[in-house]
Design a protein around this motif. Structure first.
Motif, PDB file in Angstrom:
ATOM      1  N   ALA A  88     -75.646  24.872 -28.415  1.00  0.00           N
ATOM      2  CA  ALA A  88     -75.235  25.907 -28.997  1.00  0.00           C
ATOM      3  C   ALA A  88     -74.516  25.624 -30.469  1.00  0.00           C
ATOM      4  O   ALA A  88     -73.705  24.840 -30.381  1.00  0.00           O
ATOM      5  CB  ALA A  88     -73.851  26.611 -28.122  1.00  0.00           C
ATOM      6  N   VAL A  89     -74.615  26.552 -31.310  1.00  0.00           N
ATOM      7  CA  VAL A  89     -73.990  26.405 -32.561  1.00  0.00           C
ATOM      8  C   VAL A  89     -72.978  27.331 -32.723  1.00  0.00           C
ATOM      9  O   VAL A  89     -73.466  28.531 -32.773  1.00  0.00           O
ATOM     10  CB  VAL A  89     -75.265  26.243 -33.774  1.00  0.00           C
ATOM     11  CG1 VAL A  89     -74.442  26.213 -35.104  1.00  0.00           C
ATOM     12  CG2 VAL A  89     -76.363  25.283 -33.582  1.00  0.00           C
ATOM     13  N   VAL A  90     -71.696  26.941 -33.260  1.00  0.00           N
ATOM     14  CA  VAL A  90     -70.627  27.939 -33.202  1.00  0.00           C
ATOM     15  C   VAL A  90     -70.438  27.917 -35.057  1.00  0.00           C
ATOM     16  O   VAL A  90     -70.088  26.980 -35.490  1.00  0.00           O
ATOM     17  CB  VAL A  90     -69.586  27.471 -32.388  1.00  0.00           C
ATOM     18  CG1 VAL A  90     -68.333  28.316 -32.581  1.00  0.00           C
ATOM     19  CG2 VAL A  90     -70.169  27.260 -31.080  1.00  0.00           C
ATOM     20  N   THR A  91     -70.440  29.221 -35.178  1.00  0.00           N
ATOM     21  CA  THR A  91     -69.627  29.333 -36.571  1.00  0.00           C
ATOM     22  C   THR A  91     -68.723  30.364 -36.388  1.00  0.00           C
ATOM     23  O   THR A  91     -68.747  31.329 -35.549  1.00  0.00           O
ATOM     24  CB  THR A  91     -70.831  29.664 -37.676  1.00  0.00           C
ATOM     25  OG1 THR A  91     -71.565  30.919 -37.336  1.00  0.00           O
ATOM     26  CG2 THR A  91     -71.792  28.697 -37.690  1.00  0.00           C
ATOM     27  N   VAL A  92     -67.932  30.467 -37.567  1.00  0.00           N
ATOM     28  CA  VAL A  92     -66.698  31.586 -37.417  1.00  0.00           C
ATOM     29  C   VAL A  92     -67.109  32.379 -38.704  1.00  0.00           C
ATOM     30  O   VAL A  92     -66.996  32.004 -39.789  1.00  0.00           O
ATOM     31  CB  VAL A  92     -65.449  31.063 -37.546  1.00  0.00           C
ATOM     32  CG1 VAL A  92     -64.451  32.350 -37.527  1.00  0.00           C
ATOM     33  CG2 VAL A  92     -65.078  30.127 -36.113  1.00  0.00           C
ATOM     34  N   ARG A  93     -67.199  33.951 -38.548  1.00  0.00           N
ATOM     35  CA  ARG A  93     -67.555  34.572 -39.633  1.00  0.00           C
ATOM     36  C   ARG A  93     -66.480  35.832 -39.317  1.00  0.00           C
ATOM     37  O   ARG A  93     -66.531  36.416 -38.425  1.00  0.00           O
ATOM     38  CB  ARG A  93     -68.984  35.123 -39.502  1.00  0.00           C
ATOM     39  CG  ARG A  93     -70.079  34.040 -39.791  1.00  0.00           C
ATOM     40  CD  ARG A  93     -69.875  33.397 -41.115  1.00  0.00           C
ATOM     41  NE  ARG A  93     -70.857  32.287 -41.345  1.00  0.00           N
ATOM     42  CZ  ARG A  93     -70.659  31.331 -41.245  1.00  0.00           C
ATOM     43  NH1 ARG A  93     -69.337  30.745 -40.835  1.00  0.00           N
ATOM     44  NH2 ARG A  93     -71.368  30.322 -41.248  1.00  0.00           N
ATOM     45  N   ASP A  94     -65.882  36.124 -40.402  1.00  0.00           N
ATOM     46  CA  ASP A  94     -64.854  37.230 -40.414  1.00  0.00           C
ATOM     47  C   ASP A  94     -63.765  37.205 -39.180  1.00  0.00           C
ATOM     48  O   ASP A  94     -63.552  37.985 -38.447  1.00  0.00           O
ATOM     49  CB  ASP A  94     -65.585  38.734 -40.560  1.00  0.00           C
ATOM     50  CG  ASP A  94     -66.477  38.823 -41.739  1.00  0.00           C
ATOM     51  OD1 ASP A  94     -66.036  38.609 -42.761  1.00  0.00           O
ATOM     52  OD2 ASP A  94     -67.234  39.398 -41.449  1.00  0.00           O
ATOM     53  N   GLY A  95     -63.509  35.757 -38.952  1.00  0.00           N
ATOM     54  CA  GLY A  95     -62.545  35.567 -37.854  1.00  0.00           C
ATOM     55  C   GLY A  95     -63.047  35.487 -36.558  1.00  0.00           C
ATOM     56  O   GLY A  95     -62.398  35.437 -35.696  1.00  0.00           O
ATOM     57  N   GLN A  96     -64.472  35.581 -36.667  1.00  0.00           N
ATOM     58  CA  GLN A  96     -65.053  35.733 -35.003  1.00  0.00           C
ATOM     59  C   GLN A  96     -66.005  34.792 -34.752  1.00  0.00           C
ATOM     60  O   GLN A  96     -66.878  34.334 -35.695  1.00  0.00           O
ATOM     61  CB  GLN A  96     -65.841  37.118 -34.904  1.00  0.00           C
ATOM     62  CG  GLN A  96     -64.585  38.489 -34.974  1.00  0.00           C
ATOM     63  CD  GLN A  96     -63.949  38.419 -33.706  1.00  0.00           C
ATOM     64  OE1 GLN A  96     -64.122  38.219 -32.640  1.00  0.00           O
ATOM     65  NE2 GLN A  96     -62.503  38.634 -33.979  1.00  0.00           N
ATOM     66  N   PRO A  97     -66.064  33.953 -33.494  1.00  0.00           N
ATOM     67  CA  PRO A  97     -67.031  33.280 -33.552  1.00  0.00           C
ATOM     68  C   PRO A  97     -68.268  33.726 -33.239  1.00  0.00           C
ATOM     69  O   PRO A  97     -68.583  34.896 -32.657  1.00  0.00           O
ATOM     70  CB  PRO A  97     -66.662  32.585 -32.024  1.00  0.00           C
ATOM     71  CG  PRO A  97     -65.661  33.455 -31.371  1.00  0.00           C
ATOM     72  CD  PRO A  97     -65.070  34.449 -32.640  1.00  0.00           C
ATOM     73  N   VAL A  98     -69.424  33.121 -33.877  1.00  0.00           N
ATOM     74  CA  VAL A  98     -70.804  33.473 -33.751  1.00  0.00           C
ATOM     75  C   VAL A  98     -71.524  32.245 -33.166  1.00  0.00           C
ATOM     76  O   VAL A  98     -71.659  31.349 -33.586  1.00  0.00           O
ATOM     77  CB  VAL A  98     -71.432  33.677 -35.065  1.00  0.00           C
ATOM     78  CG1 VAL A  98     -72.785  34.174 -34.887  1.00  0.00           C
ATOM     79  CG2 VAL A  98     -70.409  34.860 -35.792  1.00  0.00           C
ATOM     80  N   VAL A  99     -72.077  32.463 -31.785  1.00  0.00           N
ATOM     81  CA  VAL A  99     -72.911  31.544 -31.385  1.00  0.00           C
ATOM     82  C   VAL A  99     -74.469  31.579 -31.389  1.00  0.00           C
ATOM     83  O   VAL A  99     -75.078  32.892 -31.093  1.00  0.00           O
ATOM     84  CB  VAL A  99     -72.542  31.579 -29.928  1.00  0.00           C
ATOM     85  CG1 VAL A  99     -73.211  30.241 -29.007  1.00  0.00           C
ATOM     86  CG2 VAL A  99     -70.929  31.307 -29.617  1.00  0.00           C
TER      87      VAL A  99
END
Length: 156
Positions: A88-99
């Motif tokens: 699972a790749v986790v990034t944070v966009r606009d303060g929310q985690p995107v998986v």
């Protein structure tokens, strides 16, 4: 080569033979001289082309390598990783985690596992890495990198 500790294979605990050395294991990593990560880069196509006997020889070779590291007191830990398709790749966009499912990079090779070792210097780490069975197979990679810091303490 440093004094070899007495190793209980069942627990992998070692009795130190010098005043400085602690038993191998992550809980004691701050006690070690120099740490190196030996990463194993896997190409599934290369592994798939091997015979069952060749695959078994690789597994046996890793077992012997681990035991030798434990006997020499240079073993800290090792881990094998699942296939990147299960990542699972986790990034944070606009303060929310995107998986996102799957590997971070699309590549033929992927990180298959690693050894964390303690040894005297980079030359010794390279010598040890050359003993890993994967290093003798074209298309598989073994990389040596010194640990720069652990628990916030600069090591390199």
């Amino acid at each position: 080569m440093r004094d070899s500790p007495v190793v209980d294979v069942k627990t992998a605990a070692a009795a130190p033979t010098t005043g400085r050395r602690a038993p191998p294991g992550l809980a004691n990593h701050e006690e070690y001289d120099m740490q190196f990560l030996i990463s194993l880069h896997i190409n599934p196509a290369v592994l798939d082309a091997l015979t069952d006997e060749e695959k078994a020889a690789i597994g046996d070779g890793h077992g012997k390598f681990i035991e030798a590291l434990k006997q020499s007191g240079e073993f800290i830990t090792t881990q094998a990783l699942v296939d990147p398709s299960q990542a699972a790749v986790v990034t944070v966009r606009d303060g929310q985690p995107v998986v996102t499912d799957g590997p971070f990079l699309e590549a033929k090779e992927h990180l298959g596992g690693f050894y964390l070792i303690d040894c005297e210097n980079k030359e010794r780490a390279i010598e040890l890495a050359a003993q890993i069975p994967d290093a003798a197979i074209e298309g598989l990679g073994v990389e040596v990198r010194q640990v720069m810091f652990a628990d916030g303490h600069l090591e390199a």
